[in-house]
Design an enzyme around this catalytic site. Sequence first.
Site, PDB file in Angstrom:
ATOM      1  N   CYS A   1       0.832  -1.214   0.000  1.00 21.92           N
ATOM      2  CA  CYS A   1       0.000   0.000   0.000  1.00 21.92           C
ATOM      3  C   CYS A   1       0.862   1.257   0.000  1.00 21.92           C
ATOM      4  CB  CYS A   1      -0.989  -0.007   1.157  1.00 21.92           C
ATOM      5  SG  CYS A   1      -0.207  -0.064   2.768  1.00 21.92           S
ATOM      6  N   THR A   2       2.031   1.177   0.636  1.00 17.64           N
ATOM      7  CA  THR A   2       2.946   2.327   0.593  1.00 17.64           C
ATOM      8  C   THR A   2       3.403   2.564  -0.837  1.00 17.64           C
ATOM      9  OG1 THR A   2       3.727   1.981   2.842  1.00 17.64           O
ATOM     10  CG2 THR A   2       5.180   3.201   1.381  1.00 17.64           C
TER      11      THR A   2
END
Lengths: 450, 523
Positions: free
Chosen positions: A211-212
């Site tokens: 997700c980063t």
Amino acid sequence: MVESTVQQSRSRDLDKLLLRPGNLVGPNFEPGPGLREDLKEYVRVLVVGAGGLGCELLKDLALSGFREIEVIDMDRIEVSNLNRQFLFRLEDVGKPKAEVAARRVMQRVAGVNIVPHFCRIEDKELDFYSNFSIIALGLDSIEARSYINSVACSFLEYDADDKPQEETVKPMVDGGTEGFQGHARVIMPGITPCFECTIWLFPPQVKFPLCTLAETPRTAAHCIEYAHLIKWDEVHSGEAFDPDDPEHMKWVYDEANKRAELFGIPGVTLSLTQGVVKNIIPAIASTNAIISAACALETLKIASGCSKTLSNYLTYNGAEGLHTKVTEFVRDKDCLVCGPGVLIELDASVTLQKFIELLEEHPKLLLSKASIAHRGKNLYMQAPPVLEEMTRSNLSKSLYDLMGKIPKDVVHATGTTNKNDKKTSVLRKLRVVFKGVDEITDMETAAGGA
Amino acid sequence: MAEPKTKYDRQLRIWGEQGQTALEKASVCLLNCGPTGSETLKNLVLGGVGSITVIDGSKVESGDLGNNFMVDESSVGQSKAKCVCQFLQELNDAVKAKFIEEYPEALIQTNPSFFSQFTLVVATQLVEDSMVKLDRICRDANVLLIFARSYGLTGLVRISLKEHTVIESKPEHFLDDLRLNNPWPELRGFAETIDLDVSDPVAHKHTPYVVILVKMAQEWAKSHGGKLPTTREEKKEFKELIKARMTAIDEDNYREAIENSFKVFTPRGISPELQQIISDSRSEIDSSSSDFWVMVAALKEFLANEGGGEAPLEGSIPDMTSSTEHYVALQKIYQAKAEADFLVIDQRVRSLLKKIGRDPSSISKATVKSFCKNARKLKVCRYRPIEDEFSSPILPDLQKYLTDEDYSVAGGFYILLRAVDRFAANYNSFPGKFEGVMDEDISRLKTTAVGLLSDLGCNGVTLTEDLINEMCRFGAAELHAVAAFIGGIASQEVIKLITRQFVPLSGTFIFNGIDHKSQLLAL
């Protein structure tokens, strides 16, 4: 001086240690010319890896009295090896490391015999490894160390009191480096901790959360991993990313740059892209030389007893001043690899097929696609196809029969298991005990006698 | 020469283009090319050192074939320097390699000015007398000097030079420079634009911990008379306050804030180590001062004036849980402050240069920038002249080394390595070098060691019989594996000195090949 008149031996310097008695020596040290000859004739050393450490190890061992050396490595020489792998020249690029390294050392050190093996470590059968007196590891991956460790530990046998039998102990010497840091260790399976006992010394690499990468990239590395792990698959449906293909690398670099520009993130370079994608570990000649020398010296001491041995783990750091530290780690007495083995109780009727399935479900093992060996004999091999075919008919036979109707014995299983979300080859020692067979044997004997 | 960038890739990742350039400009001289010397140079030639000069007066004997990889059967009877040089050249044709067939001892004696042409001298297998003489020569000529010696299962590495200053010391673990205990107006201003109690949960979990801590510290100070937490209870309470602001349990940014809260508690200002450098008499500069000390003088002024007791800001921030937008904004704020600090120091450097009569542009902006970025990590290393250490070692430390459990073997080897040189000076060979006289050599070495200890004023300390026996057993053997270890360390120190990166070893490294409990002895 007297010296010049005396016929000089090549082992002028080594002789001082091998021929003279001392007080600070190993327990089985028997100095004399016989010891020197034994090292030459009977001690066989396997060097695993012919890279930064391996090249140094081969040289160091060849100049430490060993004559019978073999080396195994699956890699070919690359230009970026040349700043430290001193046995290779520019014209060697593309050739197998093991072969070139062996040839170069033999050219320079007369009398030494080095047999190269250009293959994966998993391609060799257990028998191959059991032939060596000592195994020296010059590797850069945890998986490969773990595998060799399990192989060496598989030879270990315990007596009835669960004490390791000395003649089955296969010593290993292991080195590793990163930049100015490194370690050298001695592993005596069953006596000192094996690689698996202290696996926590090698924590798994931290990966970036997806997700980063996808939503909140902040660093250049995030942009690179986005291009490498997410964008590549989106654009190249089905085509696998090849880190050794410069075009692929360039594509990832360009994509990472675009993303970095979009988010205003500085620092994406081609060098960093290669470093992140290929997980490049910085390496220099000096650290490799230091760590290999420590490993070679320990190999000599283990083989000859000419001094005490390292007990059992040396850490080295040369970045800020110079720090060395010896730590005596302790064994994990429940270790699955160097311990007495995983106990498995079976009915005598269980087929080999069923046994292999059991290993897959066994909570301590979770071993899939296992190949099974008993006392050096392959009962079933998953690969290569020729051996699979040859051993396939055993699958329907009972393991008890295949093992020669011994009520309990050790078998070895090689297969894959999931470790940190990564498939890893492992070798496990299993103590198989057949339930109730003692009585059956007695009855049969009785019946036969009647 | 193909693709040097690719060839050196793995080391460029450590010391960068600048380090590599320094290495390629350096000329290194090796004295004695036995395995210790050869292995040292091998590692430097592979790395691409500019030039090497191998000095050795001996011919290759068959005994050398057993411990030196750089000679082979065909070398026997030839100049060892020539053979070693030839092999080394084979490793890297970018290196200029030459040799001189001469004994180093003779060169030291008759031609001291010879050494001034080199950047650095690696002196291997020298005895005490030559070490002392060479040290004097190299110090006078400002040539870097490293001694390396392998002897049986022991050996040593010792750097000798007046002073070595390092800007890029590159420590692995060093507190980042976030200034959370002392934020400047722009950082505080940025923090004020962010509401910690923002209702959007996505925004809440993406507030960088730097902002959380700056705001929380400010809140705390407001209610505590302007002070930050100092006592254990206060620190605990501060962390509890952070925890109380969390709105969900998976907020990594708040977890990071708690973990990093110690950065709020650390005292303001510079470290004692940097304070020492600032207070060094060399920071009173004149026209003969080095660039390093001119910059230190500028730093000193900065600390007293614009810096308000703080060193120039480093300007980089670690990765942390954050929205991209906040993170990039923070990065810019830190960079801007670092740039502003740099400009002030740069200005001060120029005026100082003018003041001491030097060209104000004689230190490049890039150097000043690097100095500012690394100001908190500066290192100054000084080494006693060998002669001073040999004649008057620091006695209490030597006593400690000889009696302390962890040090006594290394301490014993240190004394014995000196005793064998005295032995050789008296009896014309090293103890145990020849067969048949072991017992006599052992007792002679013992007497020599006792004499040495007493000359040093170390009365009442004895070395163990086992260690003395062992030293005689070594018979001055140069074992390949030991030489490769010692040579490896020597080459690493050469690289650190030449690149002016990382921190060179201080004191004398004594190798203990028996159980690897090697030690650094600072005498």
